[in-house]
Write a protein that holds these residues in place. Structure first.
Motif, short mmCIF file in Angstrom:
data_model
loop_
_atom_site.label_atom_id
_atom_site.label_comp_id
_atom_site.label_asym_id
_atom_site.label_seq_id
_atom_site.Cartn_x
_atom_site.Cartn_y
_atom_site.Cartn_z
N VAL A 162 -6.54 31.54 0.24
CA VAL A 162 -6.78 30.48 1.22
C VAL A 162 -6.10 29.20 0.73
CG1 VAL A 162 -8.52 29.12 2.44
CG2 VAL A 162 -8.98 31.52 1.89
N THR A 163 -5.47 28.47 1.64
CA THR A 163 -4.76 27.24 1.28
C THR A 163 -5.49 26.02 1.83
OG1 THR A 163 -2.62 28.37 1.26
CG2 THR A 163 -2.59 25.96 1.46
N LEU A 164 -5.77 25.07 0.96
CA LEU A 164 -6.35 23.78 1.34
C LEU A 164 -5.23 22.73 1.31
CD1 LEU A 164 -8.83 22.05 2.05
CD2 LEU A 164 -9.20 21.75 -0.42
N THR A 165 -5.20 21.86 2.35
CA THR A 165 -4.11 20.88 2.48
C THR A 165 -4.65 19.45 2.45
OG1 THR A 165 -2.82 22.43 3.81
CG2 THR A 165 -2.21 20.10 3.93
N ALA A 166 -3.99 18.61 1.65
CA ALA A 166 -4.21 17.16 1.71
C ALA A 166 -3.06 16.61 2.54
CB ALA A 166 -4.22 16.56 0.32
N TYR A 167 -3.34 16.15 3.75
CA TYR A 167 -2.30 15.77 4.69
C TYR A 167 -1.67 14.42 4.33
CZ TYR A 167 -4.04 19.66 7.41
OH TYR A 167 -4.41 20.90 7.82
N VAL A 168 -0.52 14.14 4.93
CA VAL A 168 0.19 12.88 4.70
C VAL A 168 -0.72 11.71 5.04
CG1 VAL A 168 2.13 11.46 5.47
CG2 VAL A 168 2.44 13.93 5.13
N ASN A 169 -0.70 10.66 4.20
CA ASN A 169 -1.46 9.41 4.39
C ASN A 169 -2.98 9.58 4.28
OD1 ASN A 169 1.01 8.22 4.84
ND2 ASN A 169 0.84 8.34 7.08
N GLN A 170 -3.43 10.73 3.73
CA GLN A 170 -4.88 10.93 3.58
C GLN A 170 -5.43 10.10 2.43
OE1 GLN A 170 -6.03 15.06 3.69
NE2 GLN A 170 -8.03 14.67 2.78
N VAL A 208 -4.63 6.63 -0.30
CA VAL A 208 -3.87 5.39 -0.40
C VAL A 208 -4.02 4.82 -1.81
CG1 VAL A 208 -5.82 3.98 0.41
CG2 VAL A 208 -3.47 3.11 0.62
N SER A 209 -2.97 4.14 -2.27
CA SER A 209 -2.98 3.52 -3.59
C SER A 209 -2.28 2.17 -3.52
CB SER A 209 -2.27 4.43 -4.59
OG SER A 209 -2.05 3.75 -5.82
N GLU A 210 -2.71 1.23 -4.32
CA GLU A 210 -2.03 -0.05 -4.44
C GLU A 210 -1.09 -0.05 -5.65
OE1 GLU A 210 -4.96 -3.09 -4.59
OE2 GLU A 210 -5.87 -2.53 -2.67
N ILE A 211 -0.97 1.19 -6.31
CA ILE A 211 -0.15 1.28 -7.52
C ILE A 211 1.18 1.93 -7.23
CG2 ILE A 211 -0.06 2.21 -9.86
CD1 ILE A 211 -3.13 2.13 -9.87
N SER A 212 1.13 3.18 -6.68
CA SER A 212 2.38 3.92 -6.45
C SER A 212 2.10 5.14 -5.59
CB SER A 212 3.00 4.36 -7.77
OG SER A 212 2.14 5.28 -8.42
N ILE A 213 3.18 5.74 -5.09
CA ILE A 213 3.05 7.00 -4.35
C ILE A 213 2.53 8.09 -5.29
CG2 ILE A 213 4.34 8.82 -3.16
CD1 ILE A 213 6.20 6.70 -2.06
N ARG A 267 0.85 -1.19 0.00
CA ARG A 267 0.00 0.00 0.00
C ARG A 267 0.89 1.25 0.00
NH1 ARG A 267 -4.81 -0.30 4.12
NH2 ARG A 267 -6.04 0.34 2.32
N TYR A 268 0.49 2.26 -0.82
CA TYR A 268 1.25 3.49 -0.94
C TYR A 268 0.39 4.67 -0.47
CZ TYR A 268 4.00 0.49 -4.01
OH TYR A 268 4.74 -0.55 -4.53
N TYR A 269 1.00 5.59 0.22
CA TYR A 269 0.26 6.73 0.78
C TYR A 269 0.83 8.04 0.23
CZ TYR A 269 -1.52 3.26 4.02
OH TYR A 269 -2.13 2.16 4.56
N ASN A 270 -0.04 9.05 0.13
CA ASN A 270 0.38 10.36 -0.41
C ASN A 270 1.28 11.12 0.55
OD1 ASN A 270 -2.23 10.86 1.20
ND2 ASN A 270 -1.54 12.96 0.82
N THR A 271 2.10 11.96 -0.04
CA THR A 271 2.81 12.97 0.75
C THR A 271 1.91 14.21 0.84
OG1 THR A 271 3.87 13.83 -1.25
CG2 THR A 271 5.06 12.14 0.00
N GLU A 272 2.27 15.17 1.68
CA GLU A 272 1.42 16.36 1.85
C GLU A 272 1.36 17.16 0.55
OE1 GLU A 272 2.06 20.41 4.16
OE2 GLU A 272 1.45 18.82 5.56
N GLN A 273 0.17 17.56 0.17
CA GLN A 273 -0.08 18.37 -1.03
C GLN A 273 -0.93 19.58 -0.63
OE1 GLN A 273 1.28 17.47 -4.03
NE2 GLN A 273 2.16 15.65 -3.01
N THR A 274 -0.69 20.74 -1.28
CA THR A 274 -1.48 21.94 -0.98
C THR A 274 -1.89 22.64 -2.26
OG1 THR A 274 0.47 23.36 -0.84
CG2 THR A 274 -0.25 22.30 1.21
N LYS A 275 -2.93 23.42 -2.17
CA LYS A 275 -3.37 24.29 -3.28
C LYS A 275 -3.90 25.59 -2.69
CE LYS A 275 -6.26 24.58 -7.42
NZ LYS A 275 -5.11 24.96 -8.29
#
Length: 384
Positions: free
Chosen positions: A75-83, A85-90, A51-59
């Motif tokens: 205004v900044t919206l954040t996708a936090y670490v491990n929010q 998941v993928s079975e393919i890749s990070i 299982r692969y999890y995202n790193t922090e991303q913002t916009k």
């Protein structure tokens, strides 16, 4: 369902203890049964999925639902670490996070952002010859929603503020006004334009022009056409403007919806989507000669007159009178043959030219080089 690496058992089978053979009896393997056998970790028989999890991303986006004249905050919206998941890749997990941000960031900003009053600030300077007013302005909270500016000018602070120049380039925050009369105070203000409309106008700035009424270098010396301009007479013949005389009749045009006047300030208030006219005649009641050191040349000499000369044009579907100094490529002119021709070139001439201001009465229109135009009463200050 993803493979966790644990092997579980669905049924329990009973065996004889002495020889280990099956009795043939089975029952479900449930957690409430005392004989329940829990899943065992067996990565050989049940290899675990990766299982692969995202790193922090913002916009970061700007609140875009403010009223006209207001700027939205960022205004900044954040996708936090491990929010995600993928079975393919990070990368795939990060792409999920980015897609989520794209879908939700603007709504998030519109809900949590604030609106700030966005009124421009204008200032002005006067040129050394006293006949050009240079304007510039800033926008405290400049943003991508600004599509242009509306400049206003007036001669009377207690009168009407009429639109003077529409600027459709968001990055252009300056304007040099050369359509000026001597010894006159001009007042200006500006508003920003966006899809939601015009902002609250700026502060007011003003300048008073110098004394160039004698026609010396830098001055206009009057307001009319240069020598050699052909003026149409009632019989259709043409005569150079310097050959005209007092009381001579000129071919004129009475425009429907226009209350003709020799007051430039009133003429600038008129506009019409159509141009219906009938031909009449009108005599010259005043004719003088002066020198000019600045003229506007339209269509490579089709018209040449001082910047303050009143000219009939069509712009944005409306017929109106403007100072010749404000004419633009793309405007239209009206000919003696009822044709509409475009303005294809405009340039400034700073060489000395003889001009011939003339006044007609009671009608004030005439044809110069086959183009319908208007006379100008000296002493009137144009206020487009």
């Amino acid at each position: 369902m993803a493979n966790t690496g644990y092997k579980s058992f669905t049924l329990l089978e009973r065996y004889y203890k002495d020889d280990g053979s099956s009795t043939g009896d089975t029952k479900p393997n449930v957690v409430t049964d005392p004989d329940y056998i829990a899943p065992i970790f067996d990565t050989t028989s049940c290899p675990q999925d990766v299982r692969y999890y995202n790193t922090e991303q913002t916009k970061t986006v700007t609140k875009n639902n403010c009223s006209a004249g207001e700027a939205g905050t960022e205004v900044t919206l954040t996708a936090y670490v491990n929010q995600f998941v993928s079975e393919i890749s990070i990368t795939d997990a990060n792409n999920q996070a980015i897609a989520w941000l794209e879908e939700n960031a603007q709504v998030y900003a519109n809900n949590l952002g604030t609106c700030i009053l966005n009124i421009p600030v204008i200032s002005s300077t006067l040129s050394s010859d006293g006949m050009t007013i240079n304007l510039s302005w800033i926008v405290p909270h400049d943003d991508v929603r600004i599509t242009g500016y509306q400049l206003y000018r007036t001669l009377d602070l207690n009168g009407d503020w009429l639109p003077y120049r529409s600027i459709n380039i968001p990055d252009l925050k300056s304007f040099s006004d050369t359509s000026l009369a001597a010894n006159t105070t001009y007042y200006y203000k500006v508003a920003t334009r966006s899809a939601t409309g015009l902002s609250t106008p700026s502060n007011i700035t003003s300048q008073t022009t110098g004394d160039n009424s004698t026609g010396g270098p830098g001055g206009s010396g009057g307001s009319c056409f240069v020598e050699g301009t052909l003026i149409t007479l009632p019989d259709g013949s043409k005569k150079a403007i310097e050959e005209l005389h007092l009381e001579q009749l000129l071919l004129s045009a009475e425009i429907e919806t226009l209350i003709d006047t020799n007051n430039a300030n009133e003429l600038y208030k008129w506009s019409s989507v159509s141009l219906l006219e009938r031909r009449i005649t009108s005599p010259i009641t005043k004719l003088t000669q002066k020198d000019a050191y600045k003229t506007i040349i339209v269509n490579d000499g089709l018209l040449e007159a001082t910047p303050t000369h009143l000219q009939l044009i069509q712009r944005d579907g409306l017929w109106r009178f403007i100072s010749l100094g404000d004419i633009q490529v793309g405007d239209n002119l009206y000919t003696i043959n009822n044709e509409i021709i475009p303005v294809t070139s405009v340039r400034i001439n700073l060489e000395k030219r003889r001009i011939f201001p003339l006044t007609l009465n009671p009608f004030h229109t005439y044809f110069a080089n086959g183009i319908l135009t208007h006379n100008y009463k000296e002493g009137e200050n144009p206020n487009p």
